[in-house]
Design a protein around this motif. Structure first.
Motif, PDB file in Angstrom:
ATOM      1  N   PRO A 617      36.317  25.162  10.851  1.00 21.92           N
ATOM      2  CA  PRO A 617      37.522  24.128  10.203  1.00 21.92           C
ATOM      3  C   PRO A 617      37.492  24.658   8.496  1.00 21.92           C
ATOM      4  CG  PRO A 617      35.470  23.388  11.032  1.00 21.92           C
ATOM      5  CD  PRO A 617      35.897  24.876  11.273  1.00 21.92           C
ATOM      6  N   PRO A 618      39.108  23.804   8.281  1.00 21.02           N
ATOM      7  CA  PRO A 618      39.714  24.419   6.701  1.00 21.02           C
ATOM      8  C   PRO A 618      38.431  23.836   5.940  1.00 21.02           C
ATOM      9  CG  PRO A 618      41.004  23.145   8.065  1.00 21.02           C
ATOM     10  CD  PRO A 618      39.608  23.570   8.882  1.00 21.02           C
ATOM     11  N   GLU A 619      37.966  22.653   6.029  1.00 24.98           N
ATOM     12  CA  GLU A 619      37.187  21.617   4.989  1.00 24.98           C
ATOM     13  C   GLU A 619      35.999  20.543   6.362  1.00 24.98           C
ATOM     14  OE1 GLU A 619      37.683  19.284   1.254  1.00 24.98           O
ATOM     15  OE2 GLU A 619      38.596  18.010   3.042  1.00 24.98           O
ATOM     16  N   PRO A 620      34.820  21.937   6.607  1.00 20.42           N
ATOM     17  CA  PRO A 620      33.638  21.335   7.534  1.00 20.42           C
ATOM     18  C   PRO A 620      32.529  19.943   6.245  1.00 20.42           C
ATOM     19  CG  PRO A 620      33.056  23.659   5.942  1.00 20.42           C
ATOM     20  CD  PRO A 620      34.406  22.864   6.447  1.00 20.42           C
ATOM     21  N   PRO A 621      32.005  18.943   6.981  1.00 16.27           N
ATOM     22  CA  PRO A 621      31.416  18.209   6.408  1.00 16.27           C
ATOM     23  C   PRO A 621      30.543  19.272   5.945  1.00 16.27           C
ATOM     24  CG  PRO A 621      32.055  17.050   8.189  1.00 16.27           C
ATOM     25  CD  PRO A 621      32.783  18.606   7.995  1.00 16.27           C
ATOM     26  N   ASN A 622      30.013  18.298   4.376  1.00 16.56           N
ATOM     27  CA  ASN A 622      28.888  19.113   3.475  1.00 16.56           C
ATOM     28  C   ASN A 622      27.979  18.086   2.701  1.00 16.56           C
ATOM     29  OD1 ASN A 622      30.071  19.206   1.242  1.00 16.56           O
ATOM     30  ND2 ASN A 622      30.899  21.382   0.475  1.00 16.56           N
ATOM     31  N   ALA A 623      27.003  18.687   2.028  1.00  9.87           N
ATOM     32  CA  ALA A 623      26.063  18.082   1.825  1.00  9.87           C
ATOM     33  C   ALA A 623      26.569  16.723   0.677  1.00  9.87           C
ATOM     34  CB  ALA A 623      25.211  18.820   0.457  1.00  9.87           C
ATOM     35  N   ASP A 624      27.379  16.942  -0.585  1.00  9.73           N
ATOM     36  CA  ASP A 624      28.310  16.767  -0.999  1.00  9.73           C
ATOM     37  C   ASP A 624      29.511  15.468  -0.187  1.00  9.73           C
ATOM     38  OD1 ASP A 624      27.634  17.915  -3.311  1.00  9.73           O
ATOM     39  OD2 ASP A 624      28.090  19.228  -3.737  1.00  9.73           O
ATOM     40  N   PHE A 625      29.727  15.664   0.619  1.00 12.66           N
ATOM     41  CA  PHE A 625      30.974  15.706   1.379  1.00 12.66           C
ATOM     42  C   PHE A 625      30.555  15.563   3.139  1.00 12.66           C
ATOM     43  CE2 PHE A 625      33.141  15.731  -2.463  1.00 12.66           C
ATOM     44  CZ  PHE A 625      34.099  15.470  -2.782  1.00 12.66           C
ATOM     45  N   PRO A 626      29.283  14.528   3.414  1.00 12.30           N
ATOM     46  CA  PRO A 626      28.224  14.888   4.457  1.00 12.30           C
ATOM     47  C   PRO A 626      29.699  13.802   5.821  1.00 12.30           C
ATOM     48  CG  PRO A 626      27.426  13.174   3.227  1.00 12.30           C
ATOM     49  CD  PRO A 626      28.479  13.677   2.661  1.00 12.30           C
ATOM     50  N   PRO A 718      45.463  20.148   2.350  1.00 10.53           N
ATOM     51  CA  PRO A 718      45.887  20.290   2.766  1.00 10.53           C
ATOM     52  C   PRO A 718      46.223  21.247   3.541  1.00 10.53           C
ATOM     53  CG  PRO A 718      45.388  20.514   0.824  1.00 10.53           C
ATOM     54  CD  PRO A 718      44.618  19.574   1.511  1.00 10.53           C
ATOM     55  N   SER A 719      45.621  21.457   4.476  1.00 17.19           N
ATOM     56  CA  SER A 719      45.911  22.808   5.827  1.00 17.19           C
ATOM     57  C   SER A 719      47.292  22.775   6.478  1.00 17.19           C
ATOM     58  CB  SER A 719      44.558  23.237   6.075  1.00 17.19           C
ATOM     59  OG  SER A 719      43.701  21.824   6.602  1.00 17.19           O
ATOM     60  N   PHE A 720      46.899  24.022   7.384  1.00 16.54           N
ATOM     61  CA  PHE A 720      47.751  23.535   7.359  1.00 16.54           C
ATOM     62  C   PHE A 720      47.879  24.631   9.087  1.00 16.54           C
ATOM     63  CE2 PHE A 720      49.293  22.389   3.866  1.00 16.54           C
ATOM     64  CZ  PHE A 720      50.350  21.337   4.068  1.00 16.54           C
ATOM     65  N   ASP A 721      48.928  24.433  10.324  1.00 18.48           N
ATOM     66  CA  ASP A 721      48.877  25.680  11.244  1.00 18.48           C
ATOM     67  C   ASP A 721      49.722  26.409  11.276  1.00 18.48           C
ATOM     68  OD1 ASP A 721      47.839  25.366  14.888  1.00 18.48           O
ATOM     69  OD2 ASP A 721      50.356  26.731  14.311  1.00 18.48           O
ATOM     70  N   ALA A 722      49.202  27.208  11.058  1.00 17.48           N
ATOM     71  CA  ALA A 722      49.516  29.183  10.878  1.00 17.48           C
ATOM     72  C   ALA A 722      50.940  29.537  11.568  1.00 17.48           C
ATOM     73  CB  ALA A 722      48.528  29.911  11.147  1.00 17.48           C
ATOM     74  N   HIS A 723      51.206  28.685  12.552  1.00 20.35           N
ATOM     75  CA  HIS A 723      52.712  29.583  13.684  1.00 20.35           C
ATOM     76  C   HIS A 723      53.042  28.359  13.392  1.00 20.35           C
ATOM     77  CE1 HIS A 723      50.346  32.253  15.802  1.00 20.35           C
ATOM     78  NE2 HIS A 723      49.340  31.448  15.971  1.00 20.35           N
ATOM     79  N   SER A 724      52.760  26.833  13.541  1.00 15.18           N
ATOM     80  CA  SER A 724      53.803  25.691  12.864  1.00 15.18           C
ATOM     81  C   SER A 724      53.959  25.009  11.983  1.00 15.18           C
ATOM     82  CB  SER A 724      52.846  24.814  13.905  1.00 15.18           C
ATOM     83  OG  SER A 724      52.584  24.300  13.811  1.00 15.18           O
ATOM     84  N   ARG A 725      53.320  25.459  11.097  1.00 15.58           N
ATOM     85  CA  ARG A 725      53.920  24.330   9.367  1.00 15.58           C
ATOM     86  C   ARG A 725      53.648  23.233   9.850  1.00 15.58           C
ATOM     87  NH1 ARG A 725      52.150  28.184   6.922  1.00 15.58           N
ATOM     88  NH2 ARG A 725      52.121  26.652   5.290  1.00 15.58           N
TER      89      ARG A 725
END
Length: 754
Positions: A617-626, A718-725
């Motif tokens: 995933p482009p932005e997985p949860p972490n300690a700052d944004f769990p 702001p992440s996108f599918d590489a095939h469909s945008r």
């Protein structure tokens, strides 16, 4: 000449705007008048495509409506939005006159002649100084496809600009790309009757009870007592009504479906006849060897035994299995491969082309399918390919457009257009019937981007949308119920809409606005035959000859109405059903599916199996944004940015009165949050404050926001599918804190992790 056109297009409704009983009066209709006639129109909200019966007074003005009893789509049903479809037309903030931004930053009312001159002068100046790639339009899935085609052809052929995209990029681009790659054409294979013919119904990221309630009712009508399985991180209303809910870990879809394929191949539950009509299966067989249920259990959040059981349920010989997905799949950074993983399962098991089967994408907007075929954005108008010289020649010949005016490559995609604007390469933008300053992912970015634009035009029903409020020029447009044309619904059914109200003030149908602009630009001779929507329809119909979406067998609008809508393909060789009214023909004559012979639209006639390893995933949860934020539809009474549904008193009362965050009660307790408390939701892009709704239907560590509030997309990634945008709206990392204490969720990191 322009003055004559203006007089023509701002007068009372004429043949090109309406074909309903009686004639229109322009005065207010007394409430005491009772309906004296009816006509029909397809609802203008979602892509279910329900037909409504509009009740008219003696002047032909709609004063009420009800669902059409025998239409093959809704069979006498309508959701709350459909019942209140007339309300938005009477809103006090309707745009009634063109508006232009003054040097002081205020709007001033202007006439159409001035508005058209301003539009042409500013865009021609941009083109002369910066070239044909320096401006773009952003359009919609909410207007008739005759208007979509006019816009795309006018912009790209007549005005000579290159770039334009539609907001169907936000809902359907994934399905389009998946079908094109797998089948050779954007061809949803199903019909709604398949809901009532299935033995097993798998709903993936699809909350039909809320988003498509009429389709849920079609499931309820199934006499075969189907097994209903919902795959969704949330225990949605649909999941709670189903036989089985698999609480998938967000974005665990792809490994799950590869594991199902692993089990089905391992156990020999494949359909060899179907696989003979595919390409790439042996490579896929080798690929999924590594995707055993045990290997994907952690990534999916589903245990091995449950995966094994599901594999049996979706591949049992003799059972009709249908898969249905919506935005939970489409709005993802790897949505195309996820959709194709579903397609692969159907191809492997022979669950395609037969009643009650299929890999079936349910469209979002009322005319997203029309946009896919006719908007002249990613595909050349009529389901053609910009890169194919034979296709360009055909379009040139049938539409009477000079060949050298037709570009040989498609437009930039929606996100790429905005990127180009941010870099200062796109100087002008024309927004038609959509509201990206609310709906686009990471929407706060658009405020800064706006400063880079030299000229922004917004054409819409209301001057109060977030997008209209920052425009340089506002063009008031007619809405649903005030113009005619055709929509195409999710099951490829073409239906007509009617003009049953007069647009307020100087507002015009989009089709009329495009006619005015074509004349002022000096390319109107190319569109002389586009005199009205039905005339445009007949040309677009002829353009589809020999394409998979061939509709050359349709005679006219009346033919569509008499047939209960017509599913494409409908070539001239298609015989007209013998019954005089569609009320007698609900069933197979009005329900047609694709690929019954397992012949596809690829050069070899075989379907292609596509696959690739799952991406992180482009932005997985972490300690700052769990926490992981999920977004989606919140109520069957709300629609997208609420541009129209918020105008209805009844729909507002049926919907939540304020924005809210669904959070698991145990997570809320650790954070010191009680029901209805104000909570702050923060991502790396912004923060908002909403009310807490304690929802045991959520998984620990996950939260949910309905997408309708204008602030929600300030948070999304702001992440996108590489095939469909297509944007990845559905998952991003956030922190949660009480707005009373401002205690961040990272201090309670143990709660989501457990």
């Amino acid at each position: 000449m322009l003055a004559r056109l203006l007089k023509q297009h701002t007068g009372p409704l004429t043949r090109d705007l309406v074909q309903t009983p009686g004639s229109f009066g322009l005065g207010k209709v007394p409430e005491r008048l009772k309906p004296v006639g009816t006509t029909t129109s397809i609802c203008g909200y979602c892509a279910t495509g329900c037909q409504l019966k509009l009740h008219l007074d003696a002047s032909g003005r709609a004063i009420n409506l009800s669902p059409q009893a025998h239409y093959p789509v809704n069979l006498g049903m309508a959701c709350p939005k459909g019942w209140q479809a007339l309300d938005p037309l009477d809103a006090p903030d309707r745009g009634t006159t063109p508006l232009r931004r003054t040097a002081q930053g205020d709007f001033e009312s202007i006439d159409w002649a001035t508005a058209v001159e301003t539009f042409v002068h500013r865009f021609k100046s941009i083109q002369q100084r910066h070239g044909h790639h320096s401006a773009a339009f952003l359009s919609t899935g909410q207007i008739p496809f005759e208007e979509m085609a006019f816009l795309g052809c006018l912009w790209k052929f007549g005005m000579g600009f290159h770039h334009g995209d539609a907001n169907t990029r936000q809902c359907m681009a994934t399905a389009v790309s998946a079908y094109k790659q797998s089948f050779g054409f954007d061809a949803p294979p199903y019909t709604y009757a398949d809901f009532e013919e299935s033995d097993v119904i798998v709903l993936v990221g699809a909350n039909l009870c809320i988003a498509h309630p009429i389709l849920w009712q079609r499931i309820v009508r199934n006499p075969r007592s189907p097994k209903i399985i919902v795959i969704d991180p949330r225990a949605t209303e649909t999941a709670q009504a189903a036989d089985q809910h698999l609480p998938l870990r967000p974005k665990g879809d792809l490994p799950l479906y590869y594991a199902l394929a692993h089990c089905i191949i391992r156990d020999g539950r494949i359909d060899s006849n179907s696989l003979e009509r595919t390409e790439g299966f042996e490579e896929f067989r080798h690929f999924v060897r590594d995707y055993s249920p045990a290997a994907v259990a952690e990534a999916t959040g589903i245990d091995s035994d449950t995966i094994e059981t599901l594999a049996h349920q979706v591949s049992e010989p003799g059972k009709r299995v249908s898969w249905w997905w919506t935005m939970g799949v489409n709005q993802s950074y790897e949505g195309v491969r996820t959709a194709q993983a579903i397609i692969n399962l159907c191809l492997m098991t022979g669950n395609i082309g037969r009643p009650g089967t299929g890999p079936n994408s349910i469209t979002g907007q009322c005319n997203a399918m029309g946009s896919r075929l006719f908007s002249n954005t990613t595909s050349l108008v009529g389901g053609h390919d910009f890169a194919n010289p034979e296709h360009r020649l055909k379009v040139s010949r049938i539409l009477g457009i000079p060949l050298d005016a037709i570009p040989s490559s498609p437009s930039l995609a929606y996100d790429q257009i905005l990127d180009a604007a941010e870099r200062g390469e796109i100087k002008g933008l024309w927004i038609v019937a959509t509201n990206p300053f609310h709906s686009w992912i990471d929407s706060g970015r658009l405020a800064a981007l706006r400063e880079k634009l030299e000229f922004l035009v917004v054409q819409d029903m209301y001057s109060t949308t977030e997008s209209a409020q920052v425009a340089d020029l506002f063009l008031p447009a007619a809405g649903w119920g005030e113009k005619q044309g055709c929509f195409i619904n999710s099951e490829r059914r073409i239906g007509t809409l009617k003009a049953v109200r007069t647009p307020p003030g100087q507002a015009l149908a989009d089709f009329r606005i495009f006619r005015l602009l074509a004349h002022a630009w000096g390319c109107d001779s190319w569109f002389d035959s586009w005199t009205d929507p039905e005339a445009a329809f007949l040309q677009l119909r002829d353009l589809t000859l020999d394409r998979p979406c061939d509709i050359t067998g349709i005679r006219d609008y009346q033919h569509i109405d008499q047939s209960g809508g017509i599913q494409w393909p409908y070539p001239k060789s298609m015989t007209t059903p013998p019954h005089p009214t569609h009320a007698d023909r609900v069933g197979e004559l009005t329900e047609r599916r694709l690929f019954a012979d397992w012949n596809y639209y690829t050069p070899t006639g075989k379907a292609r199996i596509h696959f690739s390893p799952p991406a992180p995933p482009p932005e997985p949860p972490n300690a700052d944004f769990p926490f992981l934020l999920l977004t989606g539809r919140g109520s069957s009474s709300q629609w997208h940015t609420q541009t129209r549904t918020a105008k209805s008193d009844i729909l507002r009362k049926l919907s939540p009165q304020e924005a809210y965050l669904e959070i698991h009660p145990e997570d809320a307790a650790i954070l010191g949050i009680a029901a209805n408390d104000p909570v702050k939701v923060s991502s790396r892009r912004g923060e908002i404050i909403v009310a807490a709704y304690l929802a045991p239907t959520m998984q620990r560590g996950q939260v949910f926001l309905p997408m309708h509030d204008r602030r929600v997309n300030q948070l999304t990634h702001p992440s996108f599918d590489a095939h469909s945008r297509q944007p990845n709206y559905k998952a991003c990392a956030v922190q949660i804190s009480s707005a009373k204490t401002s205690s961040p969720s990272k201090k309670s990191r143990t709660s989501p992790a457990e």
